[in-house]
Design a protein around this motif. Sequence first.
Motif, PDB file in Angstrom:
ATOM      1  N   PRO A 135       0.831  -1.213   0.000  1.00  0.00           N
ATOM      2  CA  PRO A 135       0.000   0.000   0.000  1.00  0.00           C
ATOM      3  C   PRO A 135       0.864   1.261   0.000  1.00  0.00           C
ATOM      4  N   ALA A 136       0.327   2.336  -0.570  1.00  0.00           N
ATOM      5  CA  ALA A 136       0.972   3.650  -0.469  1.00  0.00           C
ATOM      6  C   ALA A 136      -0.043   4.512   0.291  1.00  0.00           C
ATOM      7  N   PHE A 137       0.139   4.588   1.590  1.00  0.00           N
ATOM      8  CA  PHE A 137      -0.875   5.194   2.457  1.00  0.00           C
ATOM      9  C   PHE A 137      -0.466   6.624   2.793  1.00  0.00           C
ATOM     10  N   ASP A 138      -1.022   7.578   2.056  1.00  0.00           N
ATOM     11  CA  ASP A 138      -0.729   8.987   2.353  1.00  0.00           C
ATOM     12  C   ASP A 138      -2.009   9.685   2.820  1.00  0.00           C
ATOM     13  N   GLY A 139      -1.937  11.006   2.965  1.00  0.00           N
ATOM     14  CA  GLY A 139      -3.086  11.745   3.466  1.00  0.00           C
ATOM     15  C   GLY A 139      -4.305  11.612   2.559  1.00  0.00           C
ATOM     16  N   ASN A 140      -4.091  11.613   1.242  1.00  0.00           N
ATOM     17  CA  ASN A 140      -5.214  11.475   0.314  1.00  0.00           C
ATOM     18  C   ASN A 140      -5.899  10.125   0.480  1.00  0.00           C
ATOM     19  N   VAL A 141      -5.102   9.063   0.559  1.00  0.00           N
ATOM     20  CA  VAL A 141      -5.673   7.716   0.687  1.00  0.00           C
ATOM     21  C   VAL A 141      -6.401   7.584   2.031  1.00  0.00           C
ATOM     22  N   ALA A 142      -5.816   8.132   3.082  1.00  0.00           N
ATOM     23  CA  ALA A 142      -6.464   8.064   4.401  1.00  0.00           C
ATOM     24  C   ALA A 142      -7.835   8.736   4.352  1.00  0.00           C
ATOM     25  N   ARG A 143      -7.893   9.883   3.664  1.00  0.00           N
ATOM     26  CA  ARG A 143      -9.173  10.607   3.612  1.00  0.00           C
ATOM     27  C   ARG A 143     -10.205   9.828   2.800  1.00  0.00           C
ATOM     28  N   VAL A 144      -9.789   9.307   1.624  1.00  0.00           N
ATOM     29  CA  VAL A 144     -10.733   8.575   0.770  1.00  0.00           C
ATOM     30  C   VAL A 144     -11.238   7.336   1.518  1.00  0.00           C
ATOM     31  N   LEU A 145     -10.314   6.535   2.074  1.00  0.00           N
ATOM     32  CA  LEU A 145     -10.749   5.316   2.768  1.00  0.00           C
ATOM     33  C   LEU A 145     -11.555   5.663   4.014  1.00  0.00           C
ATOM     34  N   GLY A 146     -11.163   6.737   4.693  1.00  0.00           N
ATOM     35  CA  GLY A 146     -11.904   7.160   5.889  1.00  0.00           C
ATOM     36  C   GLY A 146     -13.356   7.441   5.549  1.00  0.00           C
ATOM     37  N   ARG A 147     -13.580   8.055   4.414  1.00  0.00           N
ATOM     38  CA  ARG A 147     -14.954   8.377   4.009  1.00  0.00           C
ATOM     39  C   ARG A 147     -15.683   7.137   3.489  1.00  0.00           C
ATOM     40  N   LEU A 148     -14.966   6.289   2.747  1.00  0.00           N
ATOM     41  CA  LEU A 148     -15.613   5.083   2.207  1.00  0.00           C
ATOM     42  C   LEU A 148     -15.987   4.108   3.318  1.00  0.00           C
ATOM     43  N   ALA A 149     -15.189   4.098   4.392  1.00  0.00           N
ATOM     44  CA  ALA A 149     -15.435   3.133   5.480  1.00  0.00           C
ATOM     45  C   ALA A 149     -16.106   3.787   6.681  1.00  0.00           C
ATOM     46  N   ALA A 150     -16.610   5.010   6.510  1.00  0.00           N
ATOM     47  CA  ALA A 150     -17.234   5.702   7.658  1.00  0.00           C
ATOM     48  C   ALA A 150     -18.479   4.946   8.112  1.00  0.00           C
ATOM     49  N   HIS A 151     -18.706   5.016   9.394  1.00  0.00           N
ATOM     50  CA  HIS A 151     -19.857   4.318   9.960  1.00  0.00           C
ATOM     51  C   HIS A 151     -20.556   5.268  10.926  1.00  0.00           C
ATOM     52  N   SER A 152     -21.855   5.440  10.767  1.00  0.00           N
ATOM     53  CA  SER A 152     -22.637   6.363  11.601  1.00  0.00           C
ATOM     54  C   SER A 152     -21.994   7.752  11.647  1.00  0.00           C
ATOM     55  N   GLY A 153     -21.520   8.212  10.505  1.00  0.00           N
ATOM     56  CA  GLY A 153     -20.967   9.567  10.429  1.00  0.00           C
ATOM     57  C   GLY A 153     -19.604   9.717  11.076  1.00  0.00           C
ATOM     58  N   ARG A 154     -18.927   8.597  11.379  1.00  0.00           N
ATOM     59  CA  ARG A 154     -17.594   8.708  12.007  1.00  0.00           C
ATOM     60  C   ARG A 154     -16.572   7.921  11.198  1.00  0.00           C
ATOM     61  N   THR A 155     -15.349   8.446  11.131  1.00  0.00           N
ATOM     62  CA  THR A 155     -14.289   7.728  10.416  1.00  0.00           C
ATOM     63  C   THR A 155     -13.629   6.736  11.368  1.00  0.00           C
TER      64      THR A 155
END
Length: 333
Positions: free
Chosen positions: A147-167
């Motif tokens: 994986p290449a885990f940078d700030g952009n990837v963290a934000r995208v995955l954080g939003r895709l995997a959010a649950h009940s409005g929380r990352t």
Amino acid sequence: MRSQATSPSLPIESKIRLGLPKLYAWYRNNRRPLPWRTHPTPYRTAVAEFMCQQTRIATVIPYYLRWMRTFPDWSRLARAPFARILRAWEGLGYYRRARFLHSLAQAVIRLPGKELPADPGALQKLPGIGDYTAGAIASIAFGKTAPAFDGNVARVLGRLAAHSGRTLPLATLRSLAGRLVPSRHPGLHNQALMELGALVCLPKNPRCPACPLRNTCPSAKNLPSTLRLKPSPTLQREFILLPKRKGKIWLTQHHPQARWRGLHLLPTIMRPPAGSPHTEIRYPFTRYLVRATVFITRNPPAKASGRWMSSAEVRRVTLPAPHRKILDSLGIG
Ligand code: SF4
């Protein structure tokens, strides 16, 4: 069994996987034609990754093109005097990256095969290569499943995997990123996620209607609270002197806080000098936002080391961007 806190539920991960083909198709049609994306050799990929850290892509492109003409491979870079490397880097900021890139080139030409290793763990043992850069080089230049885990990837995955409005916590997202990387075309996968973060899933106003993942993303209509990856900058005050006499400028190589080692600088002090200020500038430096007041003087600070230089000499040496801008604004150097 993994707890909910350390592993996103399988349905969320499966949903993200289902959306990946759409993400790849979007990337193929929408990626920016960046010069390092054609023929991504280990050297070209490493230089691009070092330059793009903390710097806008549009700023990097002309530097990258000039760099490749001047230092086309590891061996040319390793043999170049450091002053020449600094000059080529001038204006990109964060000069530690130039130092690391030079050290990296010198380490690479001592390796068997005179090339970077493909393994992310081995890459991380080399100068200036951390977790993200190792993953980016291994996947893009060598096709390794990393994986290449940078700030952009963290934000995208954080939003895709959010649950009940929380990352999810950052460590959970990092491990999710690792599990999602496919063995086929891992570089394309990583670049597609990063590109989505850079162009569509923006930090403040994501362009959800244009997103290829909008149908599977729980945040498309209900954005979770922002993931704070960076603390706000700390404000700092300083005073820059511009000693000027008979057409010459006095420059030093010492900053009171040991910034910009190896570069030439206008002398900087931490307390206001006597006299009227000429101008004020603000510039970011690592985690600081610096407010600097500039004073034109006839003399350098007492007991400081440095020397008077002609305009031609000032043009030849490397100055940090804020100091070069001060001289440019006065038509000097
Ligand atoms: S739908 Fe919106 S929030 Fe979700 S990944 Fe796409 S741009 Fe980001």
